[in-house]
Design a protein around this motif. Structure first.
Motif, PDB file in Angstrom:
ATOM      1  N   GLU A  40       0.824  -1.211   0.000  1.00 47.19           N
ATOM      2  CA  GLU A  40       0.000   0.000   0.000  1.00 47.19           C
ATOM      3  C   GLU A  40       0.858   1.260   0.000  1.00 47.19           C
ATOM      4  O   GLU A  40       0.602   2.204  -0.746  1.00 47.19           O
ATOM      5  N   SER A  41       1.864   1.241   0.850  1.00 44.08           N
ATOM      6  CA  SER A  41       2.627   2.488   0.968  1.00 44.08           C
ATOM      7  C   SER A  41       3.466   2.730  -0.286  1.00 44.08           C
ATOM      8  O   SER A  41       3.634   3.877  -0.710  1.00 44.08           O
ATOM      9  N   VAL A  42       3.933   1.652  -0.898  1.00 44.08           N
ATOM     10  CA  VAL A  42       4.652   1.815  -2.162  1.00 44.08           C
ATOM     11  C   VAL A  42       3.707   2.344  -3.237  1.00 44.08           C
ATOM     12  O   VAL A  42       4.025   3.283  -3.965  1.00 44.08           O
ATOM     13  N   LEU A  43       2.522   1.766  -3.290  1.00 40.89           N
ATOM     14  CA  LEU A  43       1.546   2.196  -4.288  1.00 40.89           C
ATOM     15  C   LEU A  43       1.197   3.671  -4.097  1.00 40.89           C
ATOM     16  O   LEU A  43       1.043   4.417  -5.065  1.00 40.89           O
ATOM     17  N   ARG A  44       1.094   4.071  -2.828  1.00 38.69           N
ATOM     18  CA  ARG A  44       0.769   5.473  -2.557  1.00 38.69           C
ATOM     19  C   ARG A  44       1.868   6.386  -3.119  1.00 38.69           C
ATOM     20  O   ARG A  44       1.587   7.395  -3.754  1.00 38.69           O
ATOM     21  N   ALA A  45       3.092   5.983  -2.897  1.00 39.29           N
ATOM     22  CA  ALA A  45       4.214   6.789  -3.413  1.00 39.29           C
ATOM     23  C   ALA A  45       4.175   6.877  -4.941  1.00 39.29           C
ATOM     24  O   ALA A  45       4.462   7.922  -5.527  1.00 39.29           O
ATOM     25  N   ASN A  77      21.973   5.290  -9.126  1.00 38.79           N
ATOM     26  CA  ASN A  77      21.117   6.428  -9.446  1.00 38.79           C
ATOM     27  C   ASN A  77      20.129   6.741  -8.333  1.00 38.79           C
ATOM     28  O   ASN A  77      19.764   7.894  -8.120  1.00 38.79           O
ATOM     29  N   ALA A  78      19.680   5.686  -7.632  1.00 43.02           N
ATOM     30  CA  ALA A  78      18.768   5.910  -6.510  1.00 43.02           C
ATOM     31  C   ALA A  78      19.535   6.549  -5.355  1.00 43.02           C
ATOM     32  O   ALA A  78      19.037   7.442  -4.675  1.00 43.02           O
ATOM     33  N   GLU A  79      20.753   6.083  -5.153  1.00 42.58           N
ATOM     34  CA  GLU A  79      21.578   6.614  -4.067  1.00 42.58           C
ATOM     35  C   GLU A  79      21.872   8.094  -4.279  1.00 42.58           C
ATOM     36  O   GLU A  79      21.860   8.874  -3.334  1.00 42.58           O
ATOM     37  N   ASN A  80      22.157   8.472  -5.520  1.00 42.20           N
ATOM     38  CA  ASN A  80      22.506   9.880  -5.726  1.00 42.20           C
ATOM     39  C   ASN A  80      21.305  10.752  -6.074  1.00 42.20           C
ATOM     40  O   ASN A  80      21.447  11.878  -6.530  1.00 42.20           O
ATOM     41  N   GLY A  81      20.103  10.182  -5.878  1.00 46.54           N
ATOM     42  CA  GLY A  81      18.904  11.008  -5.959  1.00 46.54           C
ATOM     43  C   GLY A  81      18.305  11.177  -7.346  1.00 46.54           C
ATOM     44  O   GLY A  81      17.302  11.855  -7.515  1.00 46.54           O
ATOM     45  N   LYS A  82      18.922  10.560  -8.352  1.00 50.23           N
ATOM     46  CA  LYS A  82      18.344  10.674  -9.691  1.00 50.23           C
ATOM     47  C   LYS A  82      17.034   9.894  -9.782  1.00 50.23           C
ATOM     48  O   LYS A  82      16.100  10.303 -10.453  1.00 50.23           O
ATOM     49  N   TYR A  83      17.004   8.741  -9.119  1.00 52.20           N
ATOM     50  CA  TYR A  83      15.779   7.951  -9.058  1.00 52.20           C
ATOM     51  C   TYR A  83      15.257   8.001  -7.624  1.00 52.20           C
ATOM     52  O   TYR A  83      16.035   8.128  -6.674  1.00 52.20           O
ATOM     53  N   GLU A  84      13.949   7.820  -7.498  1.00 51.61           N
ATOM     54  CA  GLU A  84      13.375   7.719  -6.153  1.00 51.61           C
ATOM     55  C   GLU A  84      13.315   6.239  -5.766  1.00 51.61           C
ATOM     56  O   GLU A  84      12.835   5.406  -6.539  1.00 51.61           O
ATOM     57  N   ARG A 100       1.493   6.554  -6.836  1.00 44.92           N
ATOM     58  CA  ARG A 100       0.330   7.371  -7.155  1.00 44.92           C
ATOM     59  C   ARG A 100       0.662   8.863  -7.061  1.00 44.92           C
ATOM     60  O   ARG A 100       0.364   9.627  -7.964  1.00 44.92           O
ATOM     61  N   GLU A 101       1.257   9.239  -5.951  1.00 47.80           N
ATOM     62  CA  GLU A 101       1.574  10.661  -5.737  1.00 47.80           C
ATOM     63  C   GLU A 101       2.451  11.187  -6.854  1.00 47.80           C
ATOM     64  O   GLU A 101       2.229  12.252  -7.408  1.00 47.80           O
ATOM     65  N   ARG A 102       3.442  10.375  -7.162  1.00 54.52           N
ATOM     66  CA  ARG A 102       4.379  10.791  -8.190  1.00 54.52           C
ATOM     67  C   ARG A 102       3.700  10.887  -9.553  1.00 54.52           C
ATOM     68  O   ARG A 102       3.912  11.830 -10.304  1.00 54.52           O
ATOM     69  N   ALA A 103       2.859   9.883  -9.834  1.00 55.16           N
ATOM     70  CA  ALA A 103       2.202   9.856 -11.145  1.00 55.16           C
ATOM     71  C   ALA A 103       1.245  11.025 -11.301  1.00 55.16           C
ATOM     72  O   ALA A 103       1.107  11.594 -12.378  1.00 55.16           O
ATOM     73  N   LEU A 112       1.545  13.938 -10.324  1.00 56.66           N
ATOM     74  CA  LEU A 112       2.228  15.182 -10.699  1.00 56.66           C
ATOM     75  C   LEU A 112       2.197  15.373 -12.213  1.00 56.66           C
ATOM     76  O   LEU A 112       2.335  16.476 -12.718  1.00 56.66           O
ATOM     77  N   GLY A 113       2.034  14.249 -12.915  1.00 53.10           N
ATOM     78  CA  GLY A 113       1.969  14.332 -14.372  1.00 53.10           C
ATOM     79  C   GLY A 113       3.260  14.829 -14.983  1.00 53.10           C
ATOM     80  O   GLY A 113       3.262  15.497 -15.999  1.00 53.10           O
ATOM     81  N   GLU A 114       4.353  14.523 -14.347  1.00 50.84           N
ATOM     82  CA  GLU A 114       5.629  14.931 -14.937  1.00 50.84           C
ATOM     83  C   GLU A 114       6.603  13.757 -14.943  1.00 50.84           C
ATOM     84  O   GLU A 114       6.341  12.706 -14.351  1.00 50.84           O
ATOM     85  N   PHE A 115       7.715  13.990 -15.600  1.00 50.13           N
ATOM     86  CA  PHE A 115       8.701  12.919 -15.714  1.00 50.13           C
ATOM     87  C   PHE A 115       9.314  12.568 -14.355  1.00 50.13           C
ATOM     88  O   PHE A 115       9.588  13.444 -13.540  1.00 50.13           O
ATOM     89  N   GLY A 116       9.517  11.289 -14.136  1.00 48.95           N
ATOM     90  CA  GLY A 116      10.201  10.848 -12.935  1.00 48.95           C
ATOM     91  C   GLY A 116      10.561   9.381 -13.075  1.00 48.95           C
ATOM     92  O   GLY A 116       9.963   8.664 -13.879  1.00 48.95           O
ATOM     93  N   VAL A 117      11.574   8.943 -12.348  1.00 50.56           N
ATOM     94  CA  VAL A 117      11.917   7.524 -12.351  1.00 50.56           C
ATOM     95  C   VAL A 117      11.894   7.027 -10.917  1.00 50.56           C
ATOM     96  O   VAL A 117      12.509   7.623 -10.034  1.00 50.56           O
ATOM     97  N   GLN A 118      11.175   5.936 -10.688  1.00 53.30           N
ATOM     98  CA  GLN A 118      11.178   5.309  -9.372  1.00 53.30           C
ATOM     99  C   GLN A 118      11.782   3.919  -9.509  1.00 53.30           C
ATOM    100  O   GLN A 118      11.541   3.216 -10.481  1.00 53.30           O
ATOM    101  N   LEU A 119      12.565   3.551  -8.522  1.00 52.18           N
ATOM    102  CA  LEU A 119      13.156   2.215  -8.507  1.00 52.18           C
ATOM    103  C   LEU A 119      12.488   1.442  -7.383  1.00 52.18           C
ATOM    104  O   LEU A 119      12.639   1.786  -6.210  1.00 52.18           O
TER     105      LEU A 119
END
Ligand code: ADP
Ligand code: ZN
Ligand code: ZN
Length: 839
Positions: free
Chosen positions: A304-309, A471-478, A311-314, A316-323
């Motif tokens: 649930e909490s992953v899905l929430r994250a 990339n996740a470590e240096n903040g490029k990906y969430e 959802r929130e990101r999506a 925004l309707g903007e580009f992003g990468v989540q790992l």
């Protein structure tokens, strides 16, 4: 004014675009992204319009006659502007010829029946509604002639859909229809009409007899002896196609690929050299789906909490990468499906990439069950579909009929519009990298496409690639995490079997150690299932000579030949060449040749001997030659009709079997000892993935790993299932040794069948490279490539490294220009950016 010229990309190794004139009648139809038929040299080729021009480009010499294109093949451009843009990015990032990039994006050119239709758009409906309100003015406003408005009304009466031919019969012209399309009132689209035949005849090579001593008695050999040279060559070609290169093929395809007539095939069938059977054209999805209900789990709190994250990101309707870093069995798929559901609910479309064709089956079925009814339209795209099926799926996507695409690597080019989410499952998998031009990595292309589409890319893995985690470590990906398995299931326990000890005790090296034997025995007694993983197919890795030590090598490659017992011959796993088993050493004529190293075929035989009552099957590229065979074996295992499944890496990926309590790894070492800086990472990933196949149901899982290097950190960390520990150690090593992800890396291979030429060209190229070495760039080489000969070609290698990617790209494109100038053929120089293998 309409453009009079266009630049066309053709699938040739040349990196230039080709200018053609657009004939008067085609000026409306030719648009960027359209496929066109053009004269090239003395033949016709299909190309893609990349741009329209009003004047011929300056590069065309005055006086040179520009040839006209023959025909525009699409009413609606096959490729969307975004895909064209993506192709251009790939071409420049991977230094690949644009024509070859585009070729990989197009639907197959088939002789399937395409039905052209005219569809009324919402804008068209609005326009009609307005004319109804006011008879005069809006007609002028929308610049439609009376004829055109009449047609639109006709179209509306016909429920907004007419076949193109039927539309023309109403008296409107094709040019007028195109005008209406440009104004957005109608859409002209192509649809692959369903082929009436549901089955097709598939031809396979009839395996030679089991008899290992007298190989020359099989049908093939007799046929070979009986006919002349041309026939032998034909036979060899067909055999090669059916056995090594492609596997069993539909009759029509075989005829095309082998360049023989149907009569020849029929004769070979009668002679018993070939066999045939009827197979559904697409292993029928409805059949596969019948009786299936997708698991409907309530998500647990972590999911649930992953899905929430997400959802929130999506939202925004903007580009992003989540790992999404979720251990095996943590329920990632469930999260993916809900994220896709969200995207669809927002009116968007989604792509799910999986690393293997087999996984498109499972996930495709789940998607159809989830979305098929509610939103209509899940398309599956992968390379094993027939051309007709692939064309059909492709056009369904292009026409907006399918809004979810599940597929392997190339599905990242699915012609969806309005993409809201791109998922890359098991993002660390090597199969996402294409090992031929264009050498793109689908995961990286996915993030670029997400950027162009302004949407979210979700990369999932139980063992993220070093690049992605970095990339996740240096903040490029969430970073999102699922740290435990669903339903409080424990991770499998992983134990090491030290083969050195085993050897000291037994003075033998059997691929099944005593401990593994006991483990399997226990499994059989408990009526649970075991999976045994071995890294090589075939019977023996090689044929060695005790007298001179030589291994029998492929005549085309510097690699030893693998012995296949059922087919009784040696095969090269790189080029597919075959030879009969020599009785004496080809080098020194000694007769003391022996088979060395056990492969999957041998292991299966051994298991059958050791466990005579057990139901055993093998899954590798030799047994699973078609999707159907593959599906049948996996199905049998899933249903409990098998006790032991032996197989290659194919087994390690993604499958969710609930009764597997034991996973055995015959040897962890072969991937560890590869001469490659990714060897440790690969070993760790493989071991973690296979360990993830055990204990996925209510039963506890156990994993036994056999190795000669129990103290290696990749193995130790895999035993502890400690990704973090492994990452921290490995990333240090990469930093210290100056390897990716700290640098951009490219592998440049110079190759030719004539050694002197390969040497000369590498020397020339080296002259170009040397002055650049050291200026923020390192160029190593030329050196003989680890695979110094491959498919009859001699290979030399340069490694190019730079902390600044733009420097490297510039150097490489300079190298390509240099080769052109020096008349080094384009096919002789192979550039692999971000290589996964340095062989
Ligand atoms: P992963 O891809 O992370 O290895 P899967 O998505 O294959 O894991 O899920 C593993 C198993 O757990 C599947 O059989 C799935 O149906 C089941 N599952 C997923 N979510 C839940 C849940 N919330 N509760 C119970 N079982 C679940
Ligand atoms: Zn010898
Ligand atoms: Zn070979």
């Amino acid at each position: 004014m309409n453009s009079r010229y266009c630049n066309v990309a053709l699938a040739v190794p040349l990196r230039t675009l080709f200018t053609y004139a657009i004939p008067e009648i085609a000026t409306d139809a030719a648009r960027p992204g359209s496929r066109v038929l053009v004269p090239f040299r003395n033949k016709s080729m299909v190309g893609v319009v990349v741009e329209l021009l009003d004047e011929p480009p300056a590069s065309v010499q005055p006086g040179v006659k520009i040839r006209a294109l023959t025909k525009v093949l699409d009413e609606t451009p096959a490729l969307t502007p975004k895909l064209l843009e993506l192709a251009q990015w790939i071409a420049s990032y991977y230094l690949a010829p644009i024509g070859e990039v585009l070729r990989g994006m197009l639907p197959p050119v088939t002789d399937v029946k395409m039905l052209r239709e005219v569809l009324l758009t919402p804008a068209g409906r609005d326009a009609i509604a307005q004319w109804k309100l006011d008879e005069n003015a809006p007609q002028n406003l929308s610049e439609c002639t009376a004829e055109e408005t009449t047609f639109l009304s006709r179209l509306a009466e016909k429920k907004g859909l007419l076949a193109f031919a039927a539309a023309l019969k109403t008296g409107i012209s094709a040019a007028q229809l195109q005008k209406l399309q440009r104004r957005g009132f109608v859409e002209i689209r192509e649809r692959v009409t369903g082929s009436a035949r549901r089955t097709q005849r598939v031809i396979a090579w009839k395996g030679s007899s089991e008899d290992t001593k007298t190989p020359k008695t099989d049908g093939a050999a007799m046929a070979e002896a009986a006919s002349g040279d041309a026939a032998t060559e034909r036979l060899r070609r067909i055999r090669n196609l059916l056995e090594t290169e492609r596997g069993p093929l539909p009759l029509a395809q075989l005829v095309k690929l082998a360049g023989v007539s149907r009569g020849v095939i029929e004769r070979m069938l009668r002679d018993g050299v070939l066999e045939s059977w009827e197979e559904p054209i697409d292993p029928a999805e409805d059949e596969f789906d019948a009786g299936y209900t997708p698991p409907a789990h309530e998500l647990n709190a972590h999911q649930e909490s992953v899905l929430r994250a997400i959802r929130e990101r999506a939202l925004l309707g903007e580009f992003g990468v989540q790992l999404l870093f979720g251990v095996t069995g943590s329920g990632k798929t469930e999260v993916y499906l809900r994220a896709v559901q969200d995207a669809l609910a927002r009116g968007k479309t989604a792509i799910i990439l999986v690393p293997e064709i087999a996984l498109t089956l499972w996930i495709g079925r789940q998607c159809r069950a989830w979305f098929g009814a509610r939103f209509e339209g899940v398309a599956v795209l992968h390379s094993a579909l027939s051309d007709v099926a692939r064309a059909r799926e492709w056009w369904r996507v292009r026409n907006g009929e399918a809004r979810v695409v599940v597929g392997t690597r190339s599905a990242i080019f699915a012609p969806l519009s309005n993409v809201g989410l791109i998922i890359v499952d098991e993002e660390q998998e090597n199969s996402y990298k294409q090992e031929e031009t264009p050498r793109y990595h689908a995961r990286d292309v996915a993030t670029v496409r997400a950027k162009m589409e302004n949407c979210l890319a979700l990369l999932g893995s139980a063992t993220p690639s070093l690049e992605s985690f970095h990339n996740a470590e240096n903040g490029k990906y969430e970073l999102l995490m699922l740290a435990s398995r669903v339903a409080d299931r424990a991770m499998a326990s992983v134990e090491i079997i030290d083969l050195r000890e085993e050897f000291q005790r037994t003075a033998q090296t059997s691929p099944i150690s005593a401990a593994l034997h006991v483990g399997i025995q226990e499994c059989l007694e408990a009526r649970t299932q075991a999976m045994i993983l071995i890294n090589r197919r075939g019977y023996s890795w090689s044929l060695l000579c005790r007298s001179c030590g030589a291994a029998v090598q492929c005549e085309n490659c510097s690699i030893s030949m693998t012995y296949h017992k059922a087919r009784n011959r040696l095969e090269c796993h790189y080029c597919g060449s075959m030879q009969s088993v020599p009785l004496t050493c080809p080098k020194c004529q000694s007769k003391y040749v022996y088979f060395f190293g056990e492969g999957s075929e041998h292991l299966e035989e051994r298991l059958r001997k050791e466990f005579p009552g057990a139901r055993i099957a093998r899954l590798d590229r030799d047994t699973a030659r078609t999707k159907r065979q593959f599906q049948e074996t996996l199905g049998a295992f899933a249903s409990g009709a098998l006790d032991i499944l032996v197989g290659t890496q194919m087994l390690a990926k993604g499958h969710d079997f609930h009764r597997v309590t034991l996973v055995g790894v015959v040897s962890a070492d072969s991937s560890l000892t590869m001469p490659d800086f990714r060897a440790a990472e690969r070993t760790f990933q493989l071991l973690t993935q296979v360990a993830g196949r055990a204990g996925r149901g209510d039963l506890r899982g156990r994993v036994l790993i056999q190795t000669f290097y129990p103290e290696h950190y990749a193995i130790q960390d895999a035993v502890r299932q400690d990704y973090r520990g492994f990452f921290d150690r490995e990333i240090q090593f990469r930093k210290m040794m100056a390897y990716p992800p700290f640098l951009a890396l490219a592998n440049v291979i110079v190759r030719d069948s004539i050694l002197e030429r390969a040497i000369q060209w590498s020397r020339q190229l080296s002259e170009y490279f040397i002055p650049h070495d050291g200026k923020g760039l390192r160029v190593l080489g030329p050196a003989a490539a680890p695979l110094a000969r491959l498919k009859k070609e001699h290979r030399f290698q340069f490694l190019v490294k730079s902390p600044k990617r733009s420097l490297m790209t510039k150097l490489l494109s300079g190298a390509i220009a240099y080769c052109e100038e020096k008349k080094i053929p384009a096919t002789a120089v192979l550039v692999d950016v971000d290589p996964l293998s340095l062989m």
